[in-house]
Every structure is written in C-alpha cells, then in structure tokens.
Design a protein around this motif. Structure first.
Motif, PDB file in Angstrom:
ATOM      1  N   UNK A  35       1.313  -0.042 -26.162  1.00 27.31           N
ATOM      2  CA  UNK A  35       0.146  -0.634 -25.537  1.00 27.31           C
ATOM      3  C   UNK A  35       0.450  -1.917 -24.791  1.00 27.31           C
ATOM      4  N   UNK A  36       1.666  -2.418 -24.890  1.00 21.49           N
ATOM      5  CA  UNK A  36       2.048  -3.610 -24.130  1.00 21.49           C
ATOM      6  C   UNK A  36       2.291  -3.241 -22.669  1.00 21.49           C
ATOM      7  N   UNK A  37       2.016  -4.196 -21.773  1.00 23.67           N
ATOM      8  CA  UNK A  37       2.338  -3.978 -20.373  1.00 23.67           C
ATOM      9  C   UNK A  37       3.848  -3.846 -20.208  1.00 23.67           C
ATOM     10  N   UNK A  38       4.275  -2.933 -19.345  1.00 28.14           N
ATOM     11  CA  UNK A  38       5.693  -2.724 -19.076  1.00 28.14           C
ATOM     12  C   UNK A  38       6.121  -3.701 -17.978  1.00 28.14           C
ATOM     13  N   UNK A  39       6.741  -4.790 -18.364  1.00 29.29           N
ATOM     14  CA  UNK A  39       7.096  -5.827 -17.402  1.00 29.29           C
ATOM     15  C   UNK A  39       8.246  -5.428 -16.492  1.00 29.29           C
ATOM     16  N   UNK A  40       8.853  -4.266 -16.726  1.00 33.47           N
ATOM     17  CA  UNK A  40       9.889  -3.760 -15.824  1.00 33.47           C
ATOM     18  C   UNK A  40       9.308  -3.004 -14.642  1.00 33.47           C
ATOM     19  N   UNK A  41       7.984  -2.924 -14.588  1.00 33.96           N
ATOM     20  CA  UNK A  41       7.333  -2.185 -13.506  1.00 33.96           C
ATOM     21  C   UNK A  41       6.582  -3.156 -12.607  1.00 33.96           C
TER      22      UNK A  41
ATOM     23  N   UNK B 229     -11.665  -0.162  12.003  1.00 33.69           N
ATOM     24  CA  UNK B 229     -12.940   0.230  12.596  1.00 33.69           C
ATOM     25  C   UNK B 229     -14.024   0.544  11.591  1.00 33.69           C
ATOM     26  N   UNK B 230     -13.697   0.532  10.290  1.00 35.61           N
ATOM     27  CA  UNK B 230     -14.712   0.742   9.263  1.00 35.61           C
ATOM     28  C   UNK B 230     -14.821   2.148   8.725  1.00 35.61           C
ATOM     29  N   UNK B 231     -14.073   3.126   9.288  1.00 34.00           N
ATOM     30  CA  UNK B 231     -14.082   4.460   8.698  1.00 34.00           C
ATOM     31  C   UNK B 231     -13.045   4.516   7.586  1.00 34.00           C
ATOM     32  N   UNK B 232     -13.070   5.591   6.803  1.00 37.11           N
ATOM     33  CA  UNK B 232     -12.117   5.749   5.716  1.00 37.11           C
ATOM     34  C   UNK B 232     -11.112   6.832   6.068  1.00 37.11           C
ATOM     35  N   UNK B 233      -9.862   6.597   5.722  1.00 37.59           N
ATOM     36  CA  UNK B 233      -8.780   7.526   5.987  1.00 37.59           C
ATOM     37  C   UNK B 233      -8.108   7.933   4.689  1.00 37.59           C
ATOM     38  N   UNK B 234      -7.714   9.190   4.605  1.00 36.75           N
ATOM     39  CA  UNK B 234      -6.986   9.693   3.438  1.00 36.75           C
ATOM     40  C   UNK B 234      -5.687   8.921   3.295  1.00 36.75           C
ATOM     41  N   UNK B 235      -5.351   8.569   2.048  1.00 32.08           N
ATOM     42  CA  UNK B 235      -4.122   7.816   1.812  1.00 32.08           C
ATOM     43  C   UNK B 235      -3.373   8.361   0.612  1.00 32.08           C
ATOM     44  N   UNK B 236      -2.045   8.352   0.713  1.00 31.72           N
ATOM     45  CA  UNK B 236      -1.144   8.643  -0.392  1.00 31.72           C
ATOM     46  C   UNK B 236      -0.160   7.492  -0.521  1.00 31.72           C
ATOM     47  N   UNK B 237       0.160   7.150  -1.761  1.00 27.76           N
ATOM     48  CA  UNK B 237       1.180   6.157  -2.034  1.00 27.76           C
ATOM     49  C   UNK B 237       2.239   6.801  -2.919  1.00 27.76           C
ATOM     50  N   UNK B 238       3.511   6.482  -2.691  1.00 32.67           N
ATOM     51  CA  UNK B 238       4.616   6.977  -3.515  1.00 32.67           C
ATOM     52  C   UNK B 238       5.375   5.774  -4.068  1.00 32.67           C
ATOM     53  N   UNK B 239       5.439   5.679  -5.411  1.00 34.20           N
ATOM     54  CA  UNK B 239       5.945   4.487  -6.080  1.00 34.20           C
ATOM     55  C   UNK B 239       7.078   4.898  -7.005  1.00 34.20           C
ATOM     56  N   UNK B 240       8.183   4.182  -6.940  1.00 34.03           N
ATOM     57  CA  UNK B 240       9.329   4.556  -7.761  1.00 34.03           C
ATOM     58  C   UNK B 240       9.241   3.925  -9.149  1.00 34.03           C
ATOM     59  N   UNK B 241      10.282   4.117  -9.936  1.00 31.96           N
ATOM     60  CA  UNK B 241      10.311   3.681 -11.334  1.00 31.96           C
ATOM     61  C   UNK B 241      10.094   2.181 -11.488  1.00 31.96           C
ATOM     62  N   UNK B 242      10.537   1.407 -10.505  1.00 30.81           N
ATOM     63  CA  UNK B 242      10.410  -0.037 -10.606  1.00 30.81           C
ATOM     64  C   UNK B 242       9.163  -0.609  -9.961  1.00 30.81           C
ATOM     65  N   UNK B 243       8.342   0.277  -9.352  1.00 29.56           N
ATOM     66  CA  UNK B 243       7.140  -0.201  -8.684  1.00 29.56           C
ATOM     67  C   UNK B 243       7.321  -0.488  -7.208  1.00 29.56           C
ATOM     68  N   UNK B 244       8.383   0.052  -6.615  1.00 33.10           N
ATOM     69  CA  UNK B 244       8.664  -0.118  -5.195  1.00 33.10           C
ATOM     70  C   UNK B 244       8.402   1.191  -4.444  1.00 33.10           C
ATOM     71  N   UNK B 245       8.296   1.149  -3.106  1.00 36.32           N
ATOM     72  CA  UNK B 245       8.118   2.392  -2.341  1.00 36.32           C
ATOM     73  C   UNK B 245       9.236   3.382  -2.632  1.00 36.32           C
ATOM     74  N   UNK B 246       8.864   4.618  -2.944  1.00 38.95           N
ATOM     75  CA  UNK B 246       9.861   5.652  -3.242  1.00 38.95           C
ATOM     76  C   UNK B 246      10.592   6.031  -1.962  1.00 38.95           C
ATOM     77  N   UNK B 247      11.913   5.921  -1.928  1.00 34.77           N
ATOM     78  CA  UNK B 247      12.644   6.102  -0.667  1.00 34.77           C
ATOM     79  C   UNK B 247      12.635   7.526  -0.137  1.00 34.77           C
ATOM     80  N   UNK B 248      12.451   8.525  -0.987  1.00 32.92           N
ATOM     81  CA  UNK B 248      12.566   9.901  -0.522  1.00 32.92           C
ATOM     82  C   UNK B 248      11.263  10.536  -0.083  1.00 32.92           C
TER      83      UNK B 248
END
Length: 443
Positions: free
Chosen positions: A94-100, A139-158
C-alpha cells in the motif's frame, strides 16, 4: 508538481454491512496490513480538487496501478477546467512506489493544448502501461488520447513513435469530439471504443483499432474506424471475446454491440449485431462493465427507475437475454445509487467493478446512497443464477464510509478471496482523493 499520500487513521468510521452489526455469514473485511487501516488515499497538495481513481490494475509483481485524474491549479476548490491525467503506482503493502515517475505519481496536463486531460482506462501492452482517454484542444473540442508509460514512469520508447502519447482528431469531422473509454490489447494491435461526433452534434458510438506506432489498422473496417449508424450513442464498456470480436455497450438507452474482427456489425448477435438491454420501467440507463462468460456475457450498469439502481444483465453468446438469470436476464441490485455522464465523455468516476469468484459468484463494486444522500462504497455478491447471495452481508451490500462524505468503488481486482478496489473517497480536508482499498472475505 509534488504529490502527497494520505493514509487515514483507524479513527475513521467505516461500516461493513447495511447495519452496525453485520448478520452471520461472510462479509468483506478490511485488510489492516494494507496501508495503515486497510486503505490508502492520494490527495492533491496544491488545491482541494477532484482527485479520483477510475481504474485499478494489479501487475505480476503484485503492484497496484491506479489511473484517474487530479488537479493542477492552485485555486481551492479546484475547477474541473484544470483536470490532469494521473497514474499512481503502489507497492503490495500500500506504500507509494517511489521508483515510479515522481515519487510514485505520473501526472500530465495540456498535451492537447487545452486544460482538460482525462483517463478512462488502463491496460498493460508491449511492456508499457497504456492509458486511454481524452484531451481538450486549444479550440475547445475533445480529442481521443493514448499515453504509453514505461516501468520508470517515462514515455515508452517502442510505442506511438516514442513520444509517449498519441492523439486522434477528426474521426467524423474536423473540430468534432473523440474520446476513448476502454482499450483492449489484442496481440500487436489495440482496440479502443468510445464516442465521436461532428462539431456541435450528437455523439456516435465508435471503435478504433490501432497499431503500435499509432497508425490506424486498415484491416479493420477498411480504415481502422467504425461508428454507429445512429447518433446519440456512445460506448463505455468493452470486452474482446475469445473469437476476437469486440463487444461493447453504452447509453442513454443501454445497448450492446458486437463487431466482427474485420469490421462491421456481427449479424449473428442480437438484432443484426445490436442488442437493446431491457429497462423495465426505467427511462434511462448505462452499461458500465462487461465480462465474457463461458456461454455469453455478464453486463453491469445502471437504470434510472425513479431512483438510480445498479443492475446486472446476463446475455447469451447469440445476443439474447438469459431467462435463467434473475428476472428474465435482469437483476436489479438493492440500494439507491448514482451515475454521471455528459456529452463530452466525462463519465469515468462512477464506474462499476465486476468480477467472478472461484465458485462462479459475481462480485460488483460501486456505491449506494444513505438516507442523508451520502454515498458509501458498496460491495454486492450475486449467485450464478442471478440472485443476491444471502450468505454475504445478509443479502445486501457490504458498505464502507469514510465519515467525511461521498465514497465510491469504481474498479475491482479479485483474487482468491481478496478484493482490491480503486475509486475515490471524501477526505478529512473536505475534497475528494483517489483511493485504493484492500478487503478480504471472511466469515
């Protein structure tokens, strides 16, 4: 932005049944070894804002990933126009994972150049945590979004060109809205469902299939996109079944669709690929969760029957209501509940968690109102034939109350008699925090 984790003390009041003395039988009991008192909450340090957990996943290392939203503005209370996408990672304790990411919290705001970024779903795909939702454009409209996050919390390179995100605009027309409410990994491709609209008009249910670089898969429906023929529809819940067919549902009037893997409605399901779920005397409803069963699908949602009530439907693989389940395929759960939606897809907070245990009994997590209007986290257990289990909290819901206001369980992970629940809770400071609870079923 710095984050703060708040673990509430034992002094908070909680209820684990509909009354102060639970009846004999099994019930859900907080695991006091998790967090401090069986739960952990994550609040915003800069403002009293709307932090919320929307979906919870548990990985093979036992870590808990809670995706949802937070606030990035300094004003208090925080306006919803400053909503940011968030992902928190907790250790099994239940502790926050400070490695992320930043001390366990990943927060992104403004990638669409607007003020609103929302997450509705999370899945693990190709070694990354992939989030689906929507972002506001300049412009105020909404666009579909995906995010890819790696093990450390950074953008997944692949994935998605290594940028860490992918945005879809113009499904039906430039300036219209898009949002993804569910995603489902399928080998090298990713299924998405949600809604889309031309500018200023009603939404249509939509499904997309994309590849790892973010390009649309033209092998699905000719261009990678399917939209419903009728407006005033959107998809909220999805499962991809063993035959590779996406099955998804939404509202206002609760519907299920099943598509063929190559695109188009499956004519062998329901009425040429669509099934209108029974509403009884209700005037509106929503589908919130879907599970594939051995002989069909289990669907959880809401119906507005004067009061809003959580419900279950059981549907056969051919797209018919199962008459052996509940009342001709429908079971209305006890307790007045709540749901929220609007025309821009912000219906991610009040979800329904759904799971099936080792004996085929159905577990549902959500919330119910008390007489004073306060929402309590609720856990129901239903027998396979569609009847409330009288051996679980006396045939009612097990309830939990923070003692400070509304509490809700939106997402459920179940394993061997243990329930991990993600959602939101009212904090002692008077705002909402994202939360994870751990319950064990005990007699």
């Amino acid at each position: 932005m710095r984050r703060i984790v708040i673990v509430s003390g034992i002094a908070l009041v909680f209820f684990l049944a509909a009354c102060s003395h639970p009846p004999a039988g099994e019930r859900a009991v907080l695991d006091r070894d998790f967090g401090v008192a069986g739960w952990v909450e994550v609040g915003n340090q800069r403002a009293q804002g709307g932090d919320a957990g929307v979906v919870l996943k548990r990985d093979s290392a036992g870590r808990l990933w809670l995706a949802g939203r937070t606030c990035t503005a300094a004003e208090s209370p925080c306006a919803r126009e400053h909503t940011a996408a968030a992902l928190w990672r907790f250790l099994a304790s239940g502790e926050m994972d400070t490695n992320f990411a930043q001390n366990g919290a990943w927060v992104v705001d403004g990638i669409g150049r607007g003020n609103i970024d929302l997450v509705f779903d999370l899945a693990f795909w190709k070694g990354a945590a992939v989030l689906a939702g929507t972002v506001e454009s300049l412009g105020g409209d909404t666009n579909l979004a995906l995010w890819a996050i790696d093990e450390g919390g950074m953008p997944a390179p692949g994935l998605f060109g290594g940028r860490g995100y992918w945005i879809m605009d113009g499904t039906l027309a430039s300036g219209g809205d898009e949002y993804a409410t569910r995603l489902w990994p399928d080998g090298d491709r990713l299924w998405l469902v949600g809604g889309a609209s031309p500018a200023g008009t009603n939404h249509y249910a939509a499904a997309w299939r994309i590849q790892a670089d973010g390009s649309l898969d033209a092998g699905f429906d000719g261009d990678g996109i399917w939209t419903s023929a009728q407006p005033n529809r959107w998809a909220i819940a999805m499962v991809v079944d063993r035959a590779g067919r996406p099955v998804f549902g939404g509202g206002f009037d609760p519907l299920l669709w099943r598509l063929l893997p190559q695109g188009g409605l499956d004519p062998t399901f329901g009425n040429q690929g669509e099934l209108a779920l029974p509403m009884g005397r209700a005037d509106a409803g929503l589908v919130r969760s879907i599970l594939e069963m051995d002989d069909g699908y289990l669907v959880a949602g809401f119906l507005r029957l004067g009061q809003v009530r959580p419900v279950l439907w059981r549907v056969t693989a051919a797209g018919a209501l199962d008459p052996a389940f509940g009342d001709q395929g429908l079971l209305v759960l006890p307790g007045e509940s709540f749901y929220y939606y609007d025309d821009r897809g912000r219906f991610g907070v009040y979800g329904l968690g759904l799971a099936v245990d080792e004996e085929g009994r159905i577990l549902v997590v959500g919330g119910v109102k008390k007489e004073n209007g306060d929402l309590d986290l609720a856990i129901w257990r239903v027998l396979p034939e569609g009847k409330l289990d009288p051996d679980f909290c006396g045939g009612n819901a097990c309830l939990w109350d923070s003692g400070h206001g509304n509490d809700w369980g939106a997402s459920l992970v179940y394993e061997g008699g243990t329930l991990w629940i993600g959602g939101r809770m009212a904090s002692a400071q008077g705002d909402y925090d994202a939360a994870v609870w751990k319950f064990k079923i005990r007699r």
